[in-house]
Design an enzyme around this catalytic site. Structure first.
Site, PDB file in Angstrom:
ATOM      1  N   GLU A   1     -11.410   2.529  -7.879  1.00 40.00           N
ATOM      2  CA  GLU A   1     -11.948   2.169  -9.305  1.00 40.00           C
ATOM      3  C   GLU A   1     -11.898   3.559  -9.800  1.00 40.00           C
ATOM      4  O   GLU A   1     -12.714   4.225 -10.142  1.00 40.00           O
ATOM      5  CB  GLU A   1     -13.515   1.801  -9.026  1.00 40.00           C
ATOM      6  CG  GLU A   1     -13.927   0.413  -8.487  1.00 40.00           C
ATOM      7  CD  GLU A   1     -13.420  -0.806  -9.687  1.00 40.00           C
ATOM      8  OE1 GLU A   1     -14.468  -0.959 -10.497  1.00 40.00           O
ATOM      9  OE2 GLU A   1     -12.285  -1.043  -9.541  1.00 40.00           O
TER      10      GLU A   1
ATOM     11  N   SER B   1     -14.284  -4.145 -10.597  1.00 37.36           N
ATOM     12  CA  SER B   1     -15.697  -4.953 -10.736  1.00 37.36           C
ATOM     13  C   SER B   1     -16.739  -4.184 -11.636  1.00 37.36           C
ATOM     14  O   SER B   1     -17.455  -4.759 -12.112  1.00 37.36           O
ATOM     15  CB  SER B   1     -16.558  -4.666  -9.185  1.00 37.36           C
ATOM     16  OG  SER B   1     -16.488  -3.139  -8.860  1.00 37.36           O
TER      17      SER B   1
ATOM     18  N   VAL C   1      -6.911  -1.510  -5.813  1.00 40.54           N
ATOM     19  CA  VAL C   1      -6.876  -0.164  -5.719  1.00 40.54           C
ATOM     20  C   VAL C   1      -8.657   0.220  -5.950  1.00 40.54           C
ATOM     21  O   VAL C   1      -9.358  -0.419  -6.557  1.00 40.54           O
ATOM     22  CB  VAL C   1      -5.680   0.599  -6.054  1.00 40.54           C
ATOM     23  CG1 VAL C   1      -4.471   0.079  -5.784  1.00 40.54           C
ATOM     24  CG2 VAL C   1      -6.025   0.689  -7.886  1.00 40.54           C
TER      25      VAL C   1
ATOM     26  N   ASP D   1       0.933  -1.083   0.154  1.00 40.70           N
ATOM     27  CA  ASP D   1       0.044   0.009   0.122  1.00 40.70           C
ATOM     28  C   ASP D   1       1.011   1.250  -0.120  1.00 40.70           C
ATOM     29  O   ASP D   1       2.237   1.060  -0.097  1.00 40.70           O
ATOM     30  CB  ASP D   1      -0.862  -0.065   0.962  1.00 40.70           C
ATOM     31  CG  ASP D   1      -2.395   0.698   0.949  1.00 40.70           C
ATOM     32  OD1 ASP D   1      -2.215   1.751   0.358  1.00 40.70           O
ATOM     33  OD2 ASP D   1      -3.341  -0.003   1.037  1.00 40.70           O
TER      34      ASP D   1
ATOM     35  N   HIS E   1     -11.953 -10.883 -10.516  1.00 36.74           N
ATOM     36  CA  HIS E   1     -13.008 -10.250  -9.812  1.00 36.74           C
ATOM     37  C   HIS E   1     -13.416 -11.055  -8.624  1.00 36.74           C
ATOM     38  O   HIS E   1     -13.953 -11.958  -8.801  1.00 36.74           O
ATOM     39  CB  HIS E   1     -14.129  -9.745 -10.762  1.00 36.74           C
ATOM     40  CG  HIS E   1     -15.342  -8.899  -9.852  1.00 36.74           C
ATOM     41  ND1 HIS E   1     -16.561  -9.081 -10.605  1.00 36.74           N
ATOM     42  CD2 HIS E   1     -15.225  -8.263  -8.864  1.00 36.74           C
ATOM     43  CE1 HIS E   1     -17.462  -8.498  -9.410  1.00 36.74           C
ATOM     44  NE2 HIS E   1     -16.516  -8.034  -8.599  1.00 36.74           N
TER      45      HIS E   1
END
Length: 692
Positions: free
Chosen positions: A383, A410, A381, A324, A431
């Site tokens: 969208e 997604s 991360v 991260d 996904h």
């Protein structure tokens, strides 16, 4: 066959053996075991699926039970030597024995999973098991359909003894026979003998009477009356508790014949046996590539999804690098694994050594250099195309040319995201679904340039972490997000029309969905849905396409922008989420979405919610977004819990009748708008009298 199954051949063999044994006066006892890897896997599913005549099913079942009954009343000790898995009818054979010994192999499964296929144990288990371990202990085993390892089965009283290996099992079986020359089942003892008593009490016992007073209501709360197999289990156990054992077994057979030849059993067997097995055997995996295993995975983003993927990957034995923007953020993500493992440790499901082993596989970092050596990168991360592009380029600079890069997006098309990749043939979509540790599905999305080997390796990884893969082609929202969105959006369309929010939620549950559409929208986040709507509008404008707004969008916009209610995460959505206590529908909803003069029936609302999902699934198949009927059905059941008793969205259309479905869709379109228009694929199927 590689496994023993209950069919005519097995029944004939048991009949012949029992006839010979009956005339053998020198016989000390009988051991039933198998030379194959498993004991007996259960009933012949093909025979069960093809059965349509309840009378024929009743006769076949009664014939099988008569053989078991003859063996257990032979007057000789009968031992089940369980050398491998004994499931369904296979375990029911052991119940007809006087003693059960199993080799203590953790891979061995013992149980009665029939209810998961829309049927129930019909070989006497609803009568023998309650008499053996008690009604209260037997009902969860019968109703939940769980499989147990031998140690757990012993604790539950499902078996009587464990053995170290096959020779030990046979030695113990012979020893027990010699020590018990005269053996009878408890239910075959005279009524006035103490051995006849039911453990925990029979139907006359006040505690059991209290159980029967509440059990039907508790079951209905879970199943909404959609699963006759579960209801018939209760009926068999209850009714059997008042009558003679042999008559009770006949009652069980009648219920089973009715259940097994019904539509719901066919739907569930088709989905959870044939279609799921086809997927697990690699029907959607490209041929010509050796099975692969991932050794090290880099996960970009330690939020809810990234931390969940890190946990399931490490738990499957794979080394994980969780990255991260700061070490603190990455460590916070790792705490998700810590919490889940502590819970499992507290439940006695893992050892401290296993806990430490899994946690040691997850390393945290804020440095891209630490991604070196990863043969798979999973980006999880936010969208946002620009952000995803940046992390793609950064990660690809650290990995080899043969490594795979996967996006957990997604909604954003994979082909577009792959434009930021130096190796688009190695770029793919994976996904996952939230919460990752509990959701069994992973949707694999192919970009236009994704290579076949990349797909094969991604498919293998999904199975390596013990998930079920479905394969879809690239499109906006892919398959699952696109079809899933229709359910909450239809719920909000109903709210926009002035239907009562409680009635909307109730209709969703009654239709077979795990939660109502408004509660589901809160879980997903109303704010996220607004973001997706706005992004889609921008994309349509950029592509020069006309955007057609859904009537449910009015509710999304009003809730977020005007009412400042964004969902469960902020404790304010369609529901209120008090600090202490259960959630409840926001009382102000009726004020902001006034009642309609026309109140729809629950049936009409249920129909709309189910039809809109099925229609979108059919469109996805027509557009080649979803590749197979099996992927479509398993994808919506495992992805968001579409009514399992319907067997999936496309099986729902079959079950309804394709011609009738088209006619009803056209009627709904006349009332509620073009989103209910049937696609061309359905119209042609109706004309040609075809099914999926």
């Amino acid at each position: 066959r590689s496994q023993n199954v209950i069919n005519e051949a097995l029944q004939d063999a048991l009949k012949n053996v029992s006839a010979r044994l009956f005339s053998d006066d020198d016989l000390a006892g009988i051991i039933i075991t198998s030379e194959k890897k498993d004991f007996v896997a259960g009933a012949d599913i093909d025979k069960l699926f093809q059965a349509t005549d309840p009378k024929e099913m009743l006769e076949w079942l009664e014939d099988f039970k008569a053989v078991l009954r003859k063996l257990e009343t032979l007057g000789k000790p009968l031992v089940a030597a369980i050398n491998g898995s004994a499931l369904g009818g296979g375990y029911e054979i052991t119940l007809a024995c006087h003693y059960r010994i199993a080799v203590n192999n953790p891979k061995t499964k013992i149980g009665l999973p029939e209810v998961k296929l829309g049927v129930f144990p019909g070989g006497g288990a609803t009568q023998r098991l309650p008499r053996m371990i008690g009604i209260q202990n037997a009902l969860p085993i019968l109703l939940e359909g769980k499989n147990f390892n031998p140690e757990s089965a012993l604790k539950l009283g499902m078996i009587d003894e464990l053995a170290d290996d096959l020779p030990d099992m046979m030695a113990k079986a012979k020893k027990w026979i010699l020590a018990h020359p005269e053996s009878k089942q408890p239910w075959d003892q005279p009524w006035d003998q103490p051995a006849f008593k039911w453990p925990g009490g029979d139907n006359h016992d006040p505690n059991i009477s209290q159980l029967w007073a509440v059990a039907p209501a508790m079951l209905n709360q879970k199943t909404r009356g959609n699963y006759p197999a579960a209801q018939h289990i209760l009926a068999c156990v209850y009714e059997g508790g008042w009558i003679d054992f042999d008559i009770a077994c006949r009652v069980e057979s009648r219920y089973f014949a009715h259940t097994a030849t019904g539509k719901i059993a066919k739907n569930m067997i088709n989905a959870f046996w044939y279609q799921l097995n086809a997927i697990n055997k690699g029907k959607s995996r490209p041929e010509g590539f050796e099975k692969s295993r991932v050794k090290k995975v880099g996960i970009l983003g330690a939020g809810m999804m990234g931390s969940g993927v890190a946990y399931v990957t490490a738990d499957a034995g794979v080394e994980v690098v969780l990255k991260d923007i700061s070490i603190e953020a990455a460590e916070k993500g790792k705490q998700y694994a810590v919490k889940l493992l502590e819970k499992r440790l507290g439940q006695g499901r893992i050892t401290p050594e296993k806990q430490a082993e899994v946690l040691n596989r997850i390393s945290t970092t804020e440095k891209a250099d630490d991604l070196k050596g990863c043969d798979l990168i999973i980006e999880a991360v936010f969208e946002d195309r620009e952000l995803k592009g940046n992390v793609t380029r950064e990660a690809e600079a650290q990995i080899t040319e043969t490594a795979i890069f996967a996006s957990n997006t997604s909604t954003l098309p994979i082909t577009g995201l792959a434009e930021q990749s130096a190796r688009p043939h190695n770029f793919i979509g994976l996904h996952f679904f939230s919460p990752v540790d509990r959701m069994p599905l992973v949707e694999i999305i192919l970009g236009q340039k994704t290579g076949k080997e990349t797909l094969a390796r991604a498919f293998d990884f999904v199975q390596q972490i013990r998930k079920t893969p479905i394969v879809v082609n690239d499109s906006r929202g892919f398959y699952t997000s696109r079809v899933f969105a229709t359910f909450p959006m239809e719920g909000m369309a109903l709210l926009n029309e002035g239907q009562h929010p409680r009635a909307i939620e109730s209709a969703g549950l009654q239709a077979g969905m795990p939660v109502g559409p408004l509660a589901l929208t809160d879980e997903v986040s109303i704010a996220l849905m607004l973001h997706i709507i706005e992004q889609t509008q921008k994309d349509f404008a950029a592509e020069g396409k006309q955007y057609v707004a859904h009537p449910g969008e009015n509710v999304v916009i009003k809730m977020v922008q005007a009412l400042k209610r964004s969902g469960k995460a902020d404790k304010k959505g369609f529901y209120e989420y008090p600090q202490d206590g259960k959630k409840y529908l926001w009382p102000e909803l009726r004020k902001h979405f006034p009642p309609s003069d026309r109140e729809l029936s629950q049936k009409e609302m249920m129909t709309r919610m189910l039809f809109i999902q099925a229609l979108e699934s059919a469109r996805c198949l027509e557009e080649n977004v979803v590749i197979s009927v099996a992927d479509a059905n398993i994808g919506n059941i495992f992805g968001w819990g579409f009514a399992p008793f319907k067997g999936g969205t496309l099986q729902f259309i079959n079950d309804y009748g394709v011609k009738e479905f088209v006619g009803k869709s056209e009627a709904l379109a006349d009332k509620y708008g073009s989103r209910f228009n049937p696609p061309e694929i359905l119209i042609k199927m109706a004309e040609n009298k075809r099914e999926f």
